[in-house]
Design a protein around this motif. Structure first.
Motif, PDB file in Angstrom:
ATOM      1  N   ARG A 164     -61.311 -44.053 -35.431  1.00 46.41           N
ATOM      2  CA  ARG A 164     -61.550 -42.963 -34.454  1.00 46.41           C
ATOM      3  C   ARG A 164     -61.504 -42.295 -35.745  1.00 46.41           C
ATOM      4  O   ARG A 164     -61.803 -41.026 -35.554  1.00 46.41           O
ATOM      5  CB  ARG A 164     -61.024 -43.272 -33.622  1.00 46.41           C
ATOM      6  CG  ARG A 164     -61.581 -41.928 -32.355  1.00 46.41           C
ATOM      7  CD  ARG A 164     -60.495 -42.817 -30.937  1.00 46.41           C
ATOM      8  NE  ARG A 164     -58.992 -42.228 -31.339  1.00 46.41           N
ATOM      9  CZ  ARG A 164     -58.197 -42.066 -30.256  1.00 46.41           C
ATOM     10  NH1 ARG A 164     -59.325 -42.325 -28.998  1.00 46.41           N
ATOM     11  NH2 ARG A 164     -57.474 -42.250 -29.758  1.00 46.41           N
ATOM     12  N   LYS A 165     -60.317 -41.869 -36.064  1.00 45.70           N
ATOM     13  CA  LYS A 165     -59.334 -40.435 -36.619  1.00 45.70           C
ATOM     14  C   LYS A 165     -60.109 -40.243 -37.971  1.00 45.70           C
ATOM     15  O   LYS A 165     -60.695 -39.378 -38.218  1.00 45.70           O
ATOM     16  CB  LYS A 165     -57.912 -40.858 -36.779  1.00 45.70           C
ATOM     17  CG  LYS A 165     -56.629 -40.768 -35.952  1.00 45.70           C
ATOM     18  CD  LYS A 165     -56.970 -39.638 -35.641  1.00 45.70           C
ATOM     19  CE  LYS A 165     -55.656 -40.050 -34.991  1.00 45.70           C
ATOM     20  NZ  LYS A 165     -55.383 -37.620 -34.588  1.00 45.70           N
ATOM     21  N   GLU A 195     -63.183 -39.059 -36.114  1.00 45.81           N
ATOM     22  CA  GLU A 195     -63.228 -37.197 -35.701  1.00 45.81           C
ATOM     23  C   GLU A 195     -62.733 -36.894 -36.793  1.00 45.81           C
ATOM     24  O   GLU A 195     -63.298 -35.435 -36.786  1.00 45.81           O
ATOM     25  CB  GLU A 195     -61.974 -37.256 -34.907  1.00 45.81           C
ATOM     26  CG  GLU A 195     -62.558 -38.807 -33.837  1.00 45.81           C
ATOM     27  CD  GLU A 195     -61.336 -38.485 -32.638  1.00 45.81           C
ATOM     28  OE1 GLU A 195     -60.421 -38.378 -33.039  1.00 45.81           O
ATOM     29  OE2 GLU A 195     -61.499 -39.420 -31.143  1.00 45.81           O
ATOM     30  N   ARG A 196     -62.788 -37.278 -37.795  1.00 47.18           N
ATOM     31  CA  ARG A 196     -62.453 -35.809 -38.864  1.00 47.18           C
ATOM     32  C   ARG A 196     -63.471 -35.325 -39.195  1.00 47.18           C
ATOM     33  O   ARG A 196     -64.104 -34.429 -39.928  1.00 47.18           O
ATOM     34  CB  ARG A 196     -61.409 -36.691 -40.071  1.00 47.18           C
ATOM     35  CG  ARG A 196     -60.729 -36.056 -41.013  1.00 47.18           C
ATOM     36  CD  ARG A 196     -59.905 -34.657 -41.121  1.00 47.18           C
ATOM     37  NE  ARG A 196     -60.158 -34.324 -42.501  1.00 47.18           N
ATOM     38  CZ  ARG A 196     -58.406 -33.678 -42.055  1.00 47.18           C
ATOM     39  NH1 ARG A 196     -58.374 -32.894 -41.650  1.00 47.18           N
ATOM     40  NH2 ARG A 196     -58.082 -32.416 -43.333  1.00 47.18           N
ATOM     41  N   ARG A 227     -68.319 -39.384 -33.106  1.00 48.57           N
ATOM     42  CA  ARG A 227     -67.774 -39.937 -32.396  1.00 48.57           C
ATOM     43  C   ARG A 227     -67.474 -41.487 -32.801  1.00 48.57           C
ATOM     44  O   ARG A 227     -68.895 -41.885 -33.980  1.00 48.57           O
ATOM     45  CB  ARG A 227     -68.890 -39.798 -31.052  1.00 48.57           C
ATOM     46  CG  ARG A 227     -69.449 -39.984 -30.578  1.00 48.57           C
ATOM     47  CD  ARG A 227     -69.442 -39.992 -29.307  1.00 48.57           C
ATOM     48  NE  ARG A 227     -71.285 -40.128 -28.937  1.00 48.57           N
ATOM     49  CZ  ARG A 227     -71.330 -41.483 -28.614  1.00 48.57           C
ATOM     50  NH1 ARG A 227     -70.412 -42.114 -28.270  1.00 48.57           N
ATOM     51  NH2 ARG A 227     -72.922 -41.893 -27.671  1.00 48.57           N
ATOM     52  N   GLN A 275     -68.839 -27.994 -36.612  1.00 50.66           N
ATOM     53  CA  GLN A 275     -68.047 -28.957 -35.402  1.00 50.66           C
ATOM     54  C   GLN A 275     -66.800 -27.789 -35.295  1.00 50.66           C
ATOM     55  O   GLN A 275     -66.115 -27.174 -36.138  1.00 50.66           O
ATOM     56  CB  GLN A 275     -67.795 -30.064 -36.094  1.00 50.66           C
ATOM     57  CG  GLN A 275     -69.209 -31.329 -36.422  1.00 50.66           C
ATOM     58  CD  GLN A 275     -69.988 -31.449 -34.894  1.00 50.66           C
ATOM     59  OE1 GLN A 275     -69.181 -31.502 -34.274  1.00 50.66           O
ATOM     60  NE2 GLN A 275     -70.869 -32.189 -35.273  1.00 50.66           N
TER      61      GLN A 275
END
Length: 283
Positions: free
Chosen positions: A247-248, A251-252, A256, A283
């Motif tokens: 997830r990190k 998101e980086r 999603r 973003q």
């Protein structure tokens, strides 16, 4: 702290107990009060940011240890293959396996650099366009031992599909997802499918699906939190950080990630990435 009667000792005590500033009523002005409040809010935000960064550093220290286990096992596996090739007098095979080991070593080096930049306050990842097959190959090289042990079949749909991002981080993302699919396999043969498609405007969707145990609906949101697992540690080994890292990384990159079903009958992890550089910048 604001008071009408105090001295330096009172001010010192107030600051030590957590007050951001010390004001004397007799010298209070609207402008001074506003300045003090703004400075106090700024300080509180900075302290919160520092605390968040400290938690991130602690988490990624664990992640670094967790995610290095697979390539280290891969190197150990390659060492065994090289030794067997040398015993058999097959120098060509030994050289080929040695080249593979060098690739895993470079991947580990890239991962260290990327994680170092990731947790740094001013770190930036170098993004470029790669093929889905390039990223998947990086991920599979670190998991060669695990893939061989279970005889997993990994299918790459649309292998030439362009993927924009940081190659070491995206490879780590796929490595974690492949490792999970192998770890939570239901029966042999293990089948894992990696596919890419267009999502919303300017986005690429990548899906990693398997024929394993699947993820119960009640756990599909929670599995991306650090240390969250839906099975006992006695049943399946792992630290519970793999999907949190995924997830990190997503998101980086400005995307999603979510868990859904799989056309193969097991779990399906899907994530989006900006298709081009300007999409990421927006973003």
């Amino acid at each position: 702290m604001m008071t009408g009667a105090g001295d330096e000792d009172v001010a010192k005590s107030a600051i030590q107990q957590g007050a951001a500033d010390y004001l004397i009523k007799a010298k209070l002005t609207p402008e001074g009060l506003i300045t003090t409040i703004e400075a106090s809010v700024k300080l509180a935000r900075m302290q919160r940011k520092i605390a968040m960064q400290q938690r991130e550093l602690a988490t990624f220290a664990h992640v670094l240890v967790h995610d290095f286990k697979a390539p280290i096992r891969g190197i150990d596996f390659l060492c065994d293959l090289i030794a067997k090739a040398l015993d058999a007098g097959d120098s060509a095979e030994a050289i080929r396996e040695l080249d593979e080991m060098r690739g895993v070593g470079r991947q580990m080096s890239d991962l260290v650099q990327s994680l170092s930049e990731y947790i740094g306050a001013d770190g930036e990842d170098r993004h470029d366009v790669y093929s889905l097959n390039d990223i998947a190959a990086r991920a599979q090289s670190a998991l060669r031992s695990e893939i061989a042990d279970v005889g997993a079949r990994i299918e790459i749909v649309q292998p030439d599909w362009p993927v924009f991002g940081s190659a070491p981080l995206l490879a780590q993302l796929l490595q974690n997802l492949l490792s999970n699919a192998i770890r939570y396999r239901a029966s042999d043969p293990t089948h894992i499918r990696i596919a890419a498609s267009n999502a919303a405007a300017g986005l690429t969707r990548i899906s990693v699906e398997d024929n394993g145990r699947g993820v119960p609906l009640a756990f599909r949101d929670r599995i991306f939190e650090p240390f969250q697992r839906f099975t006992s540690r006695d049943c399946v080994a792992g630290s519970g950080l793999g999907l949190a890292t995924c997830r990190k990384i997503v998101e980086r990159h400005g995307g999603r990630i979510w868990c859904g079903t799989s056309a193969l009958g097991g779990a399906g992890i899907h994530f989006t990435l900006p298709a081009q550089a300007h999409d990421l910048a927006a973003q």
